[in-house]
Design a protein around this motif. Structure first.
Motif, PDB file in Angstrom:
ATOM      1  N   LEU A 308     -39.833   4.207 -10.046  1.00 12.25           N
ATOM      2  CA  LEU A 308     -39.640   5.782  -9.876  1.00 12.25           C
ATOM      3  C   LEU A 308     -38.376   5.882 -11.497  1.00 12.25           C
ATOM      4  O   LEU A 308     -37.676   5.069 -11.876  1.00 12.25           O
ATOM      5  N   VAL A 309     -38.390   6.908 -11.820  1.00 12.50           N
ATOM      6  CA  VAL A 309     -37.456   7.369 -13.151  1.00 12.50           C
ATOM      7  C   VAL A 309     -36.255   8.209 -12.816  1.00 12.50           C
ATOM      8  O   VAL A 309     -36.228   8.158 -11.489  1.00 12.50           O
ATOM      9  N   VAL A 310     -35.185   7.899 -13.398  1.00 15.21           N
ATOM     10  CA  VAL A 310     -34.142   8.087 -13.305  1.00 15.21           C
ATOM     11  C   VAL A 310     -33.894   9.384 -14.333  1.00 15.21           C
ATOM     12  O   VAL A 310     -33.391   9.194 -15.208  1.00 15.21           O
ATOM     13  N   PHE A 311     -33.818   9.959 -13.863  1.00 15.37           N
ATOM     14  CA  PHE A 311     -32.724  11.918 -14.807  1.00 15.37           C
ATOM     15  C   PHE A 311     -31.621  11.739 -14.724  1.00 15.37           C
ATOM     16  O   PHE A 311     -30.845  11.479 -14.326  1.00 15.37           O
ATOM     17  N   LYS A 312     -31.038  12.049 -16.364  1.00 12.55           N
ATOM     18  CA  LYS A 312     -30.129  11.922 -16.178  1.00 12.55           C
ATOM     19  C   LYS A 312     -29.299  13.378 -15.231  1.00 12.55           C
ATOM     20  O   LYS A 312     -29.759  13.894 -14.607  1.00 12.55           O
ATOM     21  N   GLN A 313     -27.909  12.796 -15.243  1.00 10.42           N
ATOM     22  CA  GLN A 313     -27.621  13.845 -13.592  1.00 10.42           C
ATOM     23  C   GLN A 313     -25.530  13.299 -14.358  1.00 10.42           C
ATOM     24  O   GLN A 313     -25.347  12.687 -14.964  1.00 10.42           O
ATOM     25  N   LYS A 314     -24.684  14.950 -14.321  1.00  7.93           N
ATOM     26  CA  LYS A 314     -23.607  14.339 -14.585  1.00  7.93           C
ATOM     27  C   LYS A 314     -22.682  14.324 -13.601  1.00  7.93           C
ATOM     28  O   LYS A 314     -22.099  13.457 -13.394  1.00  7.93           O
ATOM     29  N   ASP A 315     -23.265  13.916 -11.757  1.00  6.70           N
ATOM     30  CA  ASP A 315     -22.573  13.345 -11.248  1.00  6.70           C
ATOM     31  C   ASP A 315     -22.672  12.219 -11.309  1.00  6.70           C
ATOM     32  O   ASP A 315     -23.134  11.311 -10.788  1.00  6.70           O
ATOM     33  N   LYS A 316     -21.314  11.463 -10.952  1.00  6.07           N
ATOM     34  CA  LYS A 316     -21.192   9.706 -11.462  1.00  6.07           C
ATOM     35  C   LYS A 316     -21.398   9.411  -9.978  1.00  6.07           C
ATOM     36  O   LYS A 316     -21.904   8.106 -10.010  1.00  6.07           O
ATOM     37  N   GLY A 317     -21.702   9.473  -9.158  1.00  2.00           N
ATOM     38  CA  GLY A 317     -21.610   9.417  -7.651  1.00  2.00           C
ATOM     39  C   GLY A 317     -23.141   9.556  -7.690  1.00  2.00           C
ATOM     40  O   GLY A 317     -24.169   8.605  -7.153  1.00  2.00           O
ATOM     41  N   THR A 318     -23.710  10.335  -8.111  1.00  2.00           N
ATOM     42  CA  THR A 318     -25.636  10.285  -9.149  1.00  2.00           C
ATOM     43  C   THR A 318     -25.862   8.784  -9.132  1.00  2.00           C
ATOM     44  O   THR A 318     -26.975   8.261  -9.098  1.00  2.00           O
ATOM     45  N   ALA A 319     -25.197   8.452 -10.207  1.00  2.00           N
ATOM     46  CA  ALA A 319     -25.233   7.123 -11.139  1.00  2.00           C
ATOM     47  C   ALA A 319     -25.076   6.139 -10.475  1.00  2.00           C
ATOM     48  O   ALA A 319     -26.374   5.114 -10.364  1.00  2.00           O
ATOM     49  N   ALA A 320     -24.584   5.957  -9.417  1.00  2.00           N
ATOM     50  CA  ALA A 320     -24.263   4.764  -8.520  1.00  2.00           C
ATOM     51  C   ALA A 320     -25.263   4.944  -7.435  1.00  2.00           C
ATOM     52  O   ALA A 320     -26.267   3.618  -7.356  1.00  2.00           O
TER      53      ALA A 320
END
Ligand code: GAL
Length: 428
Positions: A308-320
């Protein structure tokens, strides 16, 4: 054009970041694009969903139906072009590098998790390298599948008067003839390109051996792709195809697996996600069904690592949320429950070394033993049909030629071998 450039060119046409609205909740939400949609595979992915939700994140399910993932990849590309990639997506093998080169994947989000959880020591270097770009993890490996399996319904075998699982191609044909004579479908098979190529690569491995497989399907060597051994492999493939389900054109792999489970068919050549359907049907490995290496490939392991890759996102909640998914995925508990449902084996070295302790069944124990042994001998090879050996462009070239060859009654093996090389060369 090289596939990386093609992907980058398409994506640069669009703004890279549009702020996709995330569901409002306390800890944030993360969308996961994947193609685990059969009954057994859904049960497996639901395990992850439940664990992530328990931690307080919202899981937005981005399931895209279609075995082998070709449709999911198309959806993903258009989402990226539209500037709206999901937080997490199932991408595998060399394609991860291509995606990372576009700058869309996030090399930072997994840094701390990987360090805290010791990924470098948990994972085999081959596995870790697949999911790293420029030394950083851009994906989390989920599980390991083996491709070169033959699934057998022993009750059907018994009814057809077959007393043992085939270990050579000749024994395979003899068993298939008996199944046919007894009124069964000898080989359950869905005629979709990725399924055709799944059978093709197992036959290539059987006929050409590990070295021949590597030269032809990994190194894309001209002599190996057009030489007499490939012609022989294609000749055998045509023979194997004569036993395939006549109603299998365009069928999903799990519907074909059901025919073996329900006793309409005797065998299926498929990666071990097929086991997820047997598990769902409450069947026991070694008793209700048999898993054996595809005849002539006992000493080899065509691997397929889901990640599962992680895409750059702006929403900090997404990073968590992305970090939570990554942490869960490599946890011992998830590794066990997911692979038990999915039919795969864990990616963690410590678990691979002691499968019985973790309660894995006979098929999974064999797979882990062979994975570790074949890693030492060179018998561990990446699957072409499941995106581990080549880029998607080269894989597509193989798919086209192989499927046309299987379906064209006039096709000649020597001619098909030449076409293989020409198509692969053009796609490189
Ligand atoms: C493979 C994937 C497996 C399974 C299979 C059938 O490419 O790695 O996890 O989903 O396709 O769809």
């Amino acid at each position: 054009m090289h596939s990386t450039l093609r992907l980058a060119a398409a994506i640069s046409l669009a703004s890279l970041f549009s702020l996709s609205a995330q569901a409002a909740d306390s800890k944030g939400s993360v969308e996961v694009v994947h193609w685990w949609t059969s009954g057994g595979e859904k049960a497996a992915v639901d395990v992850l969903k439940a664990q992530v939700e328990k931690d307080g994140f919202t899981w937005k399910d981005g399931a895209v139906a279609g075995g082998g993932g070709a449709t999911a990849m198309t959806v993903l590309k258009s989402r990226a072009v539209a500037g709206n990639p999901p937080g997490v997506a199932q991408i595998k093998g060399p394609d991860i590098q291509d995606w990372a080169a576009t700058g869309l994947l996030d090399p930072d989000v997994l840094k701390d998790v990987a360090k805290q959880e010791n990924w470098d020591s948990l994972l085999d270097k081959k596995v870790a390298d697949t999911v790293k770009y420029d030394g950083d993890y851009v994906a989390v490996p989920v599980n390991i599948h083996r491709i070169n399996w033959l699934w057998i319904n022993p009750e059907v075998f018994k009814k057809a008067g077959i007393d043992k699982a085939p270990t050579t191609l000749d024994e395979f044909y003899a068993a298939a003839d008996k199944l046919k004579a007894a009124g069964f479908i000898p080989l359950a098979h869905g005629g979709q390109p990725w399924q055709d190529s799944t059978v093709f690569e197992s036959v290539v491995l059987s006929v050409m051996g590990v070295d021949g497989y590597k030269k032809a399907l990994v190194d894309l060597d001209e002599n190996a792709l057009t030489g007499p051994e490939m012609v022989k492999a294609l000749t055998e493939l045509k023979k194997v195809a004569t036993y395939m389900d006549p109603d299998g054109k365009g069928q999903d792999w799990n519907l074909e697996a059901a025919k073996v489970i329900n006793g309409k068919a005797g065998m299926q050549i498929m990666g071990d996600w097929a086991k997820s359907e047997w598990t769902l049907a409450k069947k026991t490995a070694g008793k209700d069904y048999q898993c054996v290496a595809f005849p002539g490939t006992e000493k080899a392991f065509l691997y397929n690592i889901d990640s599962l890759v992680v895409f750059k996102q702006k929403d900090k909640g997404t990073a968590a949320g992305q970090q939570d998914i990554a942490r869960k995925v490599l946890g011992e508990d998830f590794q066990k429950v997911f692979s038990t449902n999915k039919g795969s084996i864990p990616v963690r070295n410590d678990m691979l070394a002691d499968m019985a302790k973790h309660g894995f069944d006979a098929c999974a124990q064999t797979a882990a033993k062979d994975f570790l042994a074949d890693a030492k001998t060179g018998g561990l090879q990446p699957s072409m049909a499941h995106n581990m050996a080549t880029t998607l462009a080269v894989q597509g070239a193989f798919f086209d030629v192989v499927t046309n060859y299987i379906n064209d009654p006039k096709a000649e093996p020597a001619d098909a071998a030449k076409k293989l090389y020409a198509a692969v060369k053009a796609a490189k």
